[in-house]
Structure formats: structure tokens, C-alpha cells
Scaffold this active site. Structure first.
Site, PDB file in Angstrom:
ATOM      1  N   ARG A 152      51.009  68.544   9.050  1.00 27.58           N
ATOM      2  CA  ARG A 152      50.327  68.486  10.089  1.00 27.58           C
ATOM      3  C   ARG A 152      50.080  69.691  10.769  1.00 27.58           C
ATOM      4  O   ARG A 152      49.001  69.801  11.621  1.00 27.58           O
ATOM      5  CB  ARG A 152      50.946  67.339  11.049  1.00 27.58           C
ATOM      6  CG  ARG A 152      50.413  65.856  10.973  1.00 27.58           C
ATOM      7  CD  ARG A 152      49.002  65.729  11.096  1.00 27.58           C
ATOM      8  NE  ARG A 152      49.069  65.299  12.676  1.00 27.58           N
ATOM      9  CZ  ARG A 152      48.190  66.102  13.394  1.00 27.58           C
ATOM     10  NH1 ARG A 152      47.241  66.924  12.853  1.00 27.58           N
ATOM     11  NH2 ARG A 152      48.054  65.531  14.639  1.00 27.58           N
TER      12      ARG A 152
ATOM     13  N   ASP B  15      44.254  55.447   8.898  1.00 28.52           N
ATOM     14  CA  ASP B  15      44.216  55.001  10.051  1.00 28.52           C
ATOM     15  C   ASP B  15      43.379  53.757  10.198  1.00 28.52           C
ATOM     16  O   ASP B  15      42.274  53.795   9.584  1.00 28.52           O
ATOM     17  CB  ASP B  15      44.089  55.986  11.164  1.00 28.52           C
ATOM     18  CG  ASP B  15      44.599  55.635  12.624  1.00 28.52           C
ATOM     19  OD1 ASP B  15      45.780  55.919  12.696  1.00 28.52           O
ATOM     20  OD2 ASP B  15      43.859  54.958  13.282  1.00 28.52           O
TER      21      ASP B  15
ATOM     22  N   TYR C  39      39.436  49.111  20.603  1.00 26.80           N
ATOM     23  CA  TYR C  39      39.370  50.652  20.733  1.00 26.80           C
ATOM     24  C   TYR C  39      38.138  51.026  21.057  1.00 26.80           C
ATOM     25  O   TYR C  39      37.805  52.151  21.644  1.00 26.80           O
ATOM     26  CB  TYR C  39      40.107  51.056  19.328  1.00 26.80           C
ATOM     27  CG  TYR C  39      41.269  51.231  19.352  1.00 26.80           C
ATOM     28  CD1 TYR C  39      42.022  52.302  20.093  1.00 26.80           C
ATOM     29  CD2 TYR C  39      42.441  50.242  18.679  1.00 26.80           C
ATOM     30  CE1 TYR C  39      43.358  52.384  19.907  1.00 26.80           C
ATOM     31  CE2 TYR C  39      43.658  50.688  18.852  1.00 26.80           C
ATOM     32  CZ  TYR C  39      44.292  51.704  19.651  1.00 26.80           C
ATOM     33  OH  TYR C  39      45.643  51.859  19.462  1.00 26.80           O
TER      34      TYR C  39
ATOM     35  N   ARG D 205      55.325  61.163  11.984  1.00 26.97           N
ATOM     36  CA  ARG D 205      55.830  62.417  12.559  1.00 26.97           C
ATOM     37  C   ARG D 205      57.288  62.188  12.630  1.00 26.97           C
ATOM     38  O   ARG D 205      57.812  63.420  12.821  1.00 26.97           O
ATOM     39  CB  ARG D 205      55.230  62.471  13.888  1.00 26.97           C
ATOM     40  CG  ARG D 205      53.689  63.004  14.000  1.00 26.97           C
ATOM     41  CD  ARG D 205      53.290  62.890  15.398  1.00 26.97           C
ATOM     42  NE  ARG D 205      53.161  61.680  15.701  1.00 26.97           N
ATOM     43  CZ  ARG D 205      52.844  61.188  16.955  1.00 26.97           C
ATOM     44  NH1 ARG D 205      52.575  62.255  18.033  1.00 26.97           N
ATOM     45  NH2 ARG D 205      52.663  59.901  17.334  1.00 26.97           N
TER      46      ARG D 205
ATOM     47  N   ARG E 255      54.146  52.965   9.649  1.00 22.89           N
ATOM     48  CA  ARG E 255      54.236  54.182   9.738  1.00 22.89           C
ATOM     49  C   ARG E 255      55.273  54.752   9.040  1.00 22.89           C
ATOM     50  O   ARG E 255      55.536  56.112   9.528  1.00 22.89           O
ATOM     51  CB  ARG E 255      54.344  54.612  11.360  1.00 22.89           C
ATOM     52  CG  ARG E 255      53.373  53.937  12.286  1.00 22.89           C
ATOM     53  CD  ARG E 255      52.016  55.054  12.183  1.00 22.89           C
ATOM     54  NE  ARG E 255      51.164  54.181  12.714  1.00 22.89           N
ATOM     55  CZ  ARG E 255      50.576  54.399  14.023  1.00 22.89           C
ATOM     56  NH1 ARG E 255      51.458  55.079  14.975  1.00 22.89           N
ATOM     57  NH2 ARG E 255      49.572  53.809  14.720  1.00 22.89           N
TER      58      ARG E 255
HETATM   59  C1  CP3 Z   1      46.846  50.685  16.537  1.00 20.02           C
HETATM   60  C2  CP3 Z   1      46.955  51.391  15.160  1.00 20.02           C
HETATM   61  C3  CP3 Z   1      46.410  52.823  15.065  1.00 20.02           C
HETATM   62  N1  CP3 Z   1      46.520  53.240  13.675  1.00 20.02           N
HETATM   63  C4  CP3 Z   1      47.228  52.058  12.980  1.00 20.02           C
HETATM   64  C5  CP3 Z   1      47.326  51.114  14.039  1.00 20.02           C
HETATM   65  C6  CP3 Z   1      47.976  49.722  13.536  1.00 20.02           C
HETATM   66  C7  CP3 Z   1      49.459  49.585  13.722  1.00 20.02           C
HETATM   67  C8  CP3 Z   1      50.225  49.566  15.133  1.00 20.02           C
HETATM   68  O1  CP3 Z   1      49.749  49.055  15.815  1.00 20.02           O
HETATM   69  O2  CP3 Z   1      50.741  50.750  15.196  1.00 20.02           O
HETATM   70  C9  CP3 Z   1      47.730  52.042  11.550  1.00 20.02           C
HETATM   71  C10 CP3 Z   1      48.181  53.173  11.047  1.00 20.02           C
HETATM   72  N2  CP3 Z   1      48.315  54.453  11.473  1.00 20.02           N
HETATM   73  C11 CP3 Z   1      48.838  55.407  10.418  1.00 20.02           C
HETATM   74  C12 CP3 Z   1      49.118  54.474   9.209  1.00 20.02           C
HETATM   75  C13 CP3 Z   1      49.481  54.962   7.800  1.00 20.02           C
HETATM   76  C14 CP3 Z   1      50.245  54.237   7.087  1.00 20.02           C
HETATM   77  C15 CP3 Z   1      51.709  53.998   7.563  1.00 20.02           C
HETATM   78  O3  CP3 Z   1      52.572  54.894   7.074  1.00 20.02           O
HETATM   79  O4  CP3 Z   1      52.004  52.979   8.035  1.00 20.02           O
HETATM   80  C16 CP3 Z   1      48.766  53.197   9.482  1.00 20.02           C
HETATM   81  C17 CP3 Z   1      48.932  51.961   8.787  1.00 20.02           C
HETATM   82  C18 CP3 Z   1      49.038  56.938  10.563  1.00 20.02           C
HETATM   83  C19 CP3 Z   1      49.010  57.365  11.925  1.00 20.02           C
HETATM   84  N3  CP3 Z   1      48.230  57.221  12.874  1.00 20.02           N
HETATM   85  C20 CP3 Z   1      48.337  58.002  13.839  1.00 20.02           C
HETATM   86  C21 CP3 Z   1      49.617  58.882  13.307  1.00 20.02           C
HETATM   87  C22 CP3 Z   1      50.388  60.361  14.221  1.00 20.02           C
HETATM   88  C23 CP3 Z   1      49.127  61.264  14.597  1.00 20.02           C
HETATM   89  C24 CP3 Z   1      49.361  62.470  14.050  1.00 20.02           C
HETATM   90  O5  CP3 Z   1      49.983  62.684  13.170  1.00 20.02           O
HETATM   91  O6  CP3 Z   1      49.599  63.276  15.103  1.00 20.02           O
HETATM   92  C25 CP3 Z   1      49.844  58.363  11.996  1.00 20.02           C
HETATM   93  C26 CP3 Z   1      51.161  58.922  11.137  1.00 20.02           C
HETATM   94  C27 CP3 Z   1      47.783  58.113  15.105  1.00 20.02           C
HETATM   95  C28 CP3 Z   1      47.542  57.094  15.725  1.00 20.02           C
HETATM   96  N4  CP3 Z   1      46.527  56.108  15.134  1.00 20.02           N
HETATM   97  C29 CP3 Z   1      46.601  54.833  16.174  1.00 20.02           C
HETATM   98  C30 CP3 Z   1      47.214  55.427  17.448  1.00 20.02           C
HETATM   99  C31 CP3 Z   1      47.439  54.550  18.483  1.00 20.02           C
HETATM  100  C32 CP3 Z   1      47.877  56.454  17.130  1.00 20.02           C
HETATM  101  C33 CP3 Z   1      48.684  57.525  18.131  1.00 20.02           C
HETATM  102  C34 CP3 Z   1      49.938  56.882  18.280  1.00 20.02           C
HETATM  103  C35 CP3 Z   1      51.025  57.147  17.214  1.00 20.02           C
HETATM  104  O7  CP3 Z   1      51.012  58.492  16.871  1.00 20.02           O
HETATM  105  O8  CP3 Z   1      51.644  56.140  16.947  1.00 20.02           O
HETATM  106  C36 CP3 Z   1      45.712  53.666  16.168  1.00 20.02           C
END
Ligand code: CP3
Length: 361
Positions: A45, A83, A159, A36, A32
Site C-alpha cells: 500500500r 472492494d 454508498y 491493513r 478482510r
Molecule cells: C462496506 C464494504 C466496503 N468494502 C467491503 C465491504 C463489505 C464488508 C464490510 O462490511 O466490511 C468489502 C471488502 N473490502 C476489501 C475486501 C477484500 C477481501 C477481503 O480480504 O475480505 C472486501 C471483501 C478490501 C478493503 N477495502 C478497504 C480496505 C482498506 C483500505 C486501504 O488499504 O487503505 C481493504 C483492505 C477500504 C474500504 N472499503 C469499504 C470501506 C468502508 C473501507 C474503509 C474502511 C476500512 O478500511 O475497513 C467499503
């Protein structure tokens, strides 16, 4: 289709460590890392919805490059902004982000699988990710390698059935235990899509691949081997075969099966992955001993240490570096994704500490 020519790579530290080689210091990136906690990400965003950024290659490229630009010389890999839930979308499911993931129509019973299209044209449905990867490789100008990724079938299955996050995974587990054959059939469909998707990402320019099995640790060892492991093995076997037969680079494969620390010795021996990601619940020296030098390791500082101030970060990085040791084959990272409240300057300090404490003597 002729392969695209990209600028030459200037920093191959992570590729060498992923192959288990001894490196002058540990390469480092964080899960990540475009997210954010970065004010420049929050600015983008404010203007665009989450999945709009994923689906607009120029925006996905710009956001992927943000941490590389901010931490030039300190971070050794980029990961494409996207994602794991783009795969269920490609399979015909609606997914919203408000603020966590939400599926308006999750799969309730195996009957609901019939609502999904039989055939998924991965090339067409996920072309926007491939375009983002190609554009990002150009934009990186060879500074660091680009990681492509997918969610693991079990995590995506969960999911698709839960319809979002869940503390107990009661619905997904009801499927496993009440409808094991139908569950395996759905897992297989997801796996087939993941294979195509990962091959497409390498074709587009990804230089490593990571599989996120974020919910692996919710399964008992028996159920992990029954329901998740076969899909992970299918992915490593088939993607490798496809890369070879298409004349593409056989890039390193990273498996992050969060919480499945009971399995790392087995995975090192059998899974076909080059690198195993580990969370912070496992001790680095014990992880090293468990994998017996058969794979490289990635991880594993508790992301919450980043809230503890510089002294705490430095002490944790020093301990982690001593634990993984100077033998090479270690990619420094957190044990899970960085969270929104972290001060970006504290992450800079984390990177600096890794560079200092992991340097070969
Ligand atoms: C389970 C999972 C998800 N997404 C992801 C996983 C596997 C890794 C983990 O276990 O954390 C993977 C993911 N999600 C995102 C990336 C981008 C690359 C990186 O920088 O790592 C990657 C590799 C961006 C994201 N994915 C998400 C955001 C934030 C959303 C936003 O910008 O509002 C980002 C930058 C949203 C997201 N997407 C997901 C969730 C549960 C959430 C909400 C919780 C959170 O915000 O951390 C599903």
C-alpha cells in the site's frame, strides 16, 4: 471461450461445510483477511493506491495470497482482493479511497440517475477483477478455494447516495421513503449488474460467492423485506439459472446480511442461499435453532475479541464452537471484517483455536 484449467483443489473443507455436510473440523477464514493489519499488505500500500491494487491483476493476486502464505495450513479459503465499490465505479461513478470511501458526486435526487450510462458492459468494466480471479486461482495452486464477492444492492445504493460512510443513512433512507419507486428502479439496475458480475467471477474461476449486505441491519424488518430482500432473491435465482445454462459450476452462495438477524429463519427457508453469515449480536445456538438445518452458517466472533489477548480469544472460540456445535455446516469466521490494529499473531492464535475446539469428537 474454453474454460481455463486450474490446479486440482487440495482442501475442500469450506465447500463441504457450505453444502451443510459434517466436516472433521470447521473450515475458517476471516473477512478482510488481506488488509491493513498485515505488515506485508501495508508495504504494498505504500507503493500503490488502493484502487490501483484492485485494478492490477498481479498486485491483486499477490495481496490475496499474503494471508494464505502467512497462515499456510491454518486458513481454509481465500477471498479475492477487491472492494464492493468497484460496482458503482463500473456504473459510471467516481469513487476515491482517502482513507475511507468517498464519492465526489453522489446521487442527490432521482434526477441524477440520468447522469449514469444506461447500459453497463460488465464484462468490459470489470474485466480486471475477472483477470485477477483467474490469475489468483493459478497462484493458489489448489491450496484453498477462492471466494468471489459483490456488495448487495441495498448497501451499494446507500454508498452511491450517501457518498461514503454514514452513521444514520439519512440520505439513502430519504430516497427509500420519499421516492420508493425510483429507489426500486435504481436497486434493480444495481441488481442486474451484480448478477452479471457474479456469473463473470465464476466463469473466471471463483469457487464460492459471497454477497455483503453490510447495511441490512439499518433497515426495519419491513423495509428489509421491501427493499433489500427482493434484490438478494433475484441474485440467487438468476445467478443460479445462468450458471446452469452456461454449464458452469453451481458454486455455493453465502449471504452476509449484517444485522438482519431478525430475518435468518425466513432467509434460510426462502432466499436460495446455501450459507448465511451472522454477526456477533446473535447467539450461535439460537442462530442454529432459527435456521432449522436448512442452511449452513458462517461467523461470528466479535472482531474486537482479537484485541483481548490469547486467553480471551481462546475462551470466545471455545464458546462459539460449542454454540455452533459439531453437526457440520459451520464455517468459522468473525462477525465482521478484521480491523487494522490486530496483531497478526493473535489472528494465528484464533485460527489455531478454531482448529482445536471445532474438531469433531
Ligand atoms: C462496506 C464494504 C466496503 N468494502 C467491503 C465491504 C463489505 C464488508 C464490510 O462490511 O466490511 C468489502 C471488502 N473490502 C476489501 C475486501 C477484500 C477481501 C477481503 O480480504 O475480505 C472486501 C471483501 C478490501 C478493503 N477495502 C478497504 C480496505 C482498506 C483500505 C486501504 O488499504 O487503505 C481493504 C483492505 C477500504 C474500504 N472499503 C469499504 C470501506 C468502508 C473501507 C474503509 C474502511 C476500512 O478500511 O475497513 C467499503
Amino acid at each position: 471461450m474454453p474454460a481455463v484449467v486450474f490446479p486440482p483443489l487440495k482442501n475442500d473443507l469450506i465447500l463441504r461445510a457450505a453444502r451443510g455436510e459434517k466436516t472433521e473440523r470447521a473450515p475458517v477464514w476471516v473477512m478482510r483477511q488481506a488488509g491493513r493489519y498485515l505488515p506485508e499488505f501495508r508495504k504494498v500500500r505504500e507503493l500503490h493506491d488502493f484502487f490501483t491494487i484492485c485494478r492490477t491483476p498481479e498486485l491483486a493476486r499477490d495481496v490475496t495470497l499474503q494471508p494464505i502464505e502467512r497462515y499456510t495450513g491454518l486458513v481454509d479459503a481465500s477471498i479475492i482482493f477487491s472492494d464492493i465499490l468497484v460496482v458503482p465505479q463500473a456504473m459510471g461513478m467516481e469513487v476515491l479511497m482517502n482513507p475511507g470511501p468517498h464519492f465526489p458526486e453522489p446521487l442527490d435526487t432521482p434526477e441524477d440517475i440520468k447522469k449514469l450510462p444506461q447500459v453497463v458492459d460488465v464484462q468490459k468494466e470489470l474485466q480486471y477483477v475477472f483477470d485477477a480471479i483467474t490469475l489468483t486461482r493459478q497462484g493458489l495452486n489448489g491450496e484453498v478455494p477462492l471466494i468471489g464477492f459483490t456488495g448487495a444492492p441495498w448497501t451499494l445504493f446507500a454508498y452511491m447516495i450517501e457518498g461514503g460512510g454514514s452513521k444514520t443513512l439519512q440520505k439513502a433512507k430519504t430516497w427509500l421513503f420519499k421516492y420508493p419507486e425510483e429507489s426500486k428502479a435504481l436497486l434493480k439496475r444495481i441488481t442486474d449488474v451484480c448478477v452479471e458480475y457474479l456469473v463473470g467471477q465464476v466463469r473466471a474461476g471463483a469457487q464460492l460467492l459471497q454477497i455483503f449486505d453490510s447495511w441490512a441491519g439499518e433497515l426495519s424488518p419491513h423495509d428489509f423485506h421491501e427493499f433489500s430482500y427482493p434484490t438478494l432473491k433475484q441474485i440467487s435465482t438468476q445467478v443460479r439459472q445462468r450458471l446452469i445454462s452456461e454449464g458452469l459450476d453451481v458454486v455455493p452462495f453465502i449471504l452476509f446480511a449484517k444485522g438482519a438477524n431478525h430475518a435468518i429463519g425466513f432467509l434460510a427457508e426462502n432466499s436460495g442461499y446455501d450459507v448465511l453469515g451472522v454477526d456477533w449480536v446473535v447467539d450461535p445456538a439460537e442462530a442454529r435453532a432459527a435456521v432449522k438445518g436448512k442452511v449452513a452458517l458462517q461467523g461470528n466472533m466479535d472482531p474486537n475479541v482479537l484485541y483481548g489477548g490469547r486467553g480471551a480469544i481462546e475462551a470466545a472460540v471455545k464458546r462459539m464452537s460449542e454454540g455452533f456445535g459439531k453437526g457440520g455446516g459451520w464455517i468459522a469466521n468473525l462477525g465482521h471484517g478484521i480491523t487494522p490494529g490486530v496483531d497478526p499473531e493473535d489472528l494465528r492464535w484464533f485460527f489455531q483455536c478454531v482448529q482445536k475446539y471445532s474438531a469433531a469428537a
